[in-house]
Structures are given as C-alpha cells and as structure tokens.
Design a protein around this motif. Structure first.
Motif, PDB file in Angstrom:
ATOM      1  N   PHE A 143       0.806  -1.223   0.000  1.00 47.67           N
ATOM      2  CA  PHE A 143       0.000   0.000   0.000  1.00 47.67           C
ATOM      3  C   PHE A 143       0.842   1.279   0.000  1.00 47.67           C
ATOM      4  O   PHE A 143       0.306   2.357   0.258  1.00 47.67           O
ATOM      5  CB  PHE A 143      -0.939   0.007   1.213  1.00 47.67           C
ATOM      6  N   ALA A 144       2.124   1.163  -0.292  1.00 47.99           N
ATOM      7  CA  ALA A 144       2.998   2.344  -0.270  1.00 47.99           C
ATOM      8  C   ALA A 144       2.515   3.409  -1.258  1.00 47.99           C
ATOM      9  O   ALA A 144       2.478   4.602  -0.943  1.00 47.99           O
ATOM     10  CB  ALA A 144       4.436   1.947  -0.566  1.00 47.99           C
ATOM     11  N   ASP A 145       2.109   2.980  -2.460  1.00 44.94           N
ATOM     12  CA  ASP A 145       1.648   3.934  -3.471  1.00 44.94           C
ATOM     13  C   ASP A 145       0.320   4.569  -3.053  1.00 44.94           C
ATOM     14  O   ASP A 145       0.122   5.778  -3.202  1.00 44.94           O
ATOM     15  CB  ASP A 145       1.501   3.226  -4.825  1.00 44.94           C
ATOM     16  N   VAL A 146      -0.574   3.761  -2.505  1.00 47.93           N
ATOM     17  CA  VAL A 146      -1.860   4.275  -2.029  1.00 47.93           C
ATOM     18  C   VAL A 146      -1.630   5.296  -0.921  1.00 47.93           C
ATOM     19  O   VAL A 146      -2.236   6.373  -0.912  1.00 47.93           O
ATOM     20  CB  VAL A 146      -2.753   3.113  -1.515  1.00 47.93           C
ATOM     21  N   HIS A 147      -0.735   4.944   0.004  1.00 55.10           N
ATOM     22  CA  HIS A 147      -0.440   5.837   1.131  1.00 55.10           C
ATOM     23  C   HIS A 147       0.083   7.186   0.631  1.00 55.10           C
ATOM     24  O   HIS A 147      -0.324   8.237   1.122  1.00 55.10           O
ATOM     25  CB  HIS A 147       0.578   5.171   2.056  1.00 55.10           C
ATOM     26  N   LYS A 148       0.949   7.148  -0.375  1.00 56.10           N
ATOM     27  CA  LYS A 148       1.491   8.389  -0.941  1.00 56.10           C
ATOM     28  C   LYS A 148       0.367   9.234  -1.554  1.00 56.10           C
ATOM     29  O   LYS A 148       0.314  10.451  -1.382  1.00 56.10           O
ATOM     30  CB  LYS A 148       2.554   8.052  -1.985  1.00 56.10           C
ATOM     31  N   GLN A 149      -0.540   8.573  -2.266  1.00 57.75           N
ATOM     32  CA  GLN A 149      -1.669   9.284  -2.878  1.00 57.75           C
ATOM     33  C   GLN A 149      -2.591   9.882  -1.807  1.00 57.75           C
ATOM     34  O   GLN A 149      -3.079  11.007  -1.956  1.00 57.75           O
ATOM     35  CB  GLN A 149      -2.482   8.331  -3.757  1.00 57.75           C
ATOM     36  N   VAL A 150      -2.816   9.125  -0.734  1.00 55.74           N
ATOM     37  CA  VAL A 150      -3.664   9.604   0.362  1.00 55.74           C
ATOM     38  C   VAL A 150      -3.037  10.829   1.015  1.00 55.74           C
ATOM     39  O   VAL A 150      -3.717  11.830   1.272  1.00 55.74           O
ATOM     40  CB  VAL A 150      -3.904   8.492   1.411  1.00 55.74           C
ATOM     41  N   GLU A 151      -1.729  10.758   1.274  1.00 55.60           N
ATOM     42  CA  GLU A 151      -1.050  11.904   1.893  1.00 55.60           C
ATOM     43  C   GLU A 151      -1.156  13.141   1.010  1.00 55.60           C
ATOM     44  O   GLU A 151      -1.379  14.248   1.498  1.00 55.60           O
ATOM     45  CB  GLU A 151       0.417  11.569   2.174  1.00 55.60           C
TER      46      GLU A 151
END
Length: 196
Positions: A143-151
């Motif tokens: 989920f690293a990419d998702v987390h970056k998008q969320v931030e």
C-alpha cells in the motif's frame, strides 16, 4: 681568638653550604615530583577525553539504533486496510456534511458558521487520526503507493477546508470560492485512489 673566629667562620660556611645544597636538592625533588604529577594529570585528562568520546559515540549509536527500530516496524496489510477504511469513512462523512451545507455558504449566518467550523474540525481529525498511525510505522509495501496518494490528497483537502472556513468566517467570497474549487479538485483526486 682570631683562630676561633676563623674556625667558626669556616664551620659556619660549611654548614651554610651544606644547607644550601640540601635546599637545592629539596627544590629539585619537588620540581621533579610536580613535573611527574603534571604528566600524570595530563595522561588522566587524555584518558577521560577518550572515555567521554567513546561514551558519546556509544550513546549516538544506541540512539540511532532506537530510531531505526522505532521506524523500521511495518504494519500488516490488514491493519493498513482497517486504518484506511476508518479514515475514509470519517472523511467521507465530513465531506457529505459539507456537501449538505455548501449551497448555503453564500448566506453568512451563525448556524452555517458553526456547522462549517464543526465539519472543518471533523476533516482535520480524520486526517490526523490516519497520520498518527504512521508516526512510528511504515505502511506495508503493498500500500505504499496508495499511502502516498492519500497523503497528497490529504494535503490538498486540508488546505481547501482551511481556505473555505477562513473565507466564510471572514466574509471573503474570493477565498471561499477558491477553497471550494480546490476542495472539489482534491475530492476528485481522492476518488481516483485505487486499492489493488
């Protein structure tokens, strides 16, 4: 009598010269002892400096290890999904509440101000609660990419809500409209986040 005086003088001179030699010897011994003490003290000082440097290096290394251990923890996929779902639900409810009053934000009334202030706090709270989970842990690699998008989305949503709230509270229509536009763009960005 003169013989006695000369003899006395010779004896006195020998005694004085013997005393002078003893005094010089004592001074020389004291000087040697002081030099030895100074040398010993310098050695002890160097040893203490070395010990201090060693302890400081050990402390720094330990501190760095603790920081690495604190940050090296990676949460599980299920924990991330649980945190994300709670966050998305709370944020979604706050945005839904905002949508229900957005059209009334042209009338500057006390009730709308209070509702907007409450929604603004709800948005900030949802984002902060999500962020709190990542102060000592990293998101799972999945989920690293998702987390970056969320931030990224969170940054824009916070900025937009700050601008909307500030514009409405201070009767600044331009700021209010800019904030609304930014919020709609941020929501569009958020809606594009896909979890695979």
């Amino acid at each position: 009598m003169k013989q006695f005086n000369i003899m006395s003088l010779i004896i006195a001179a020998s005694l004085l010269s013997a005393c002078g030699n003893n005094a010089q010897n004592d001074i020389a011994k004291q000087e040697a002892n002081l030099k030895k003490e100074v040398k010993d003290l310098k050695t002890k000082l160097e040893d203490e400096k070395t010990n201090h440097i060693t302890k400081k290096n050990t402390l720094n290394a330990t501190s760095n290890e603790l920081k690495q251990q604190d940050k090296s923890t990676v949460m599980t996929n299920s924990d991330y999904m649980s945190y994300f779902n709670t966050y998305a639900t709370n944020l979604g409810l706050a945005i839904k509440d905002y949508s229900s009053i957005e059209d009334t934000l042209t009338n500057n009334d006390a009730q709308s101000k209070d509702e907007l202030k409450s929604i603004h706090e709800d948005v900030k709270s949802a984002i902060e609660q999500y962020d709190d989970h990542f102060k000592k842990t990293d998101p799972p690699a999945t989920f690293a990419d998702v987390h970056k998008q969320v931030e990224d989305a969170n940054t824009h949503i916070k900025e937009a809500m700050d601008e909307i709230n500030d514009g409405y509270q201070n009767n600044d229509d331009k700021k209010l409209q800019d904030g609304k536009t930014k919020l709609h763009n941020a929501i569009d960005t958020f809606n594009k986040i896909t979890i695979k």
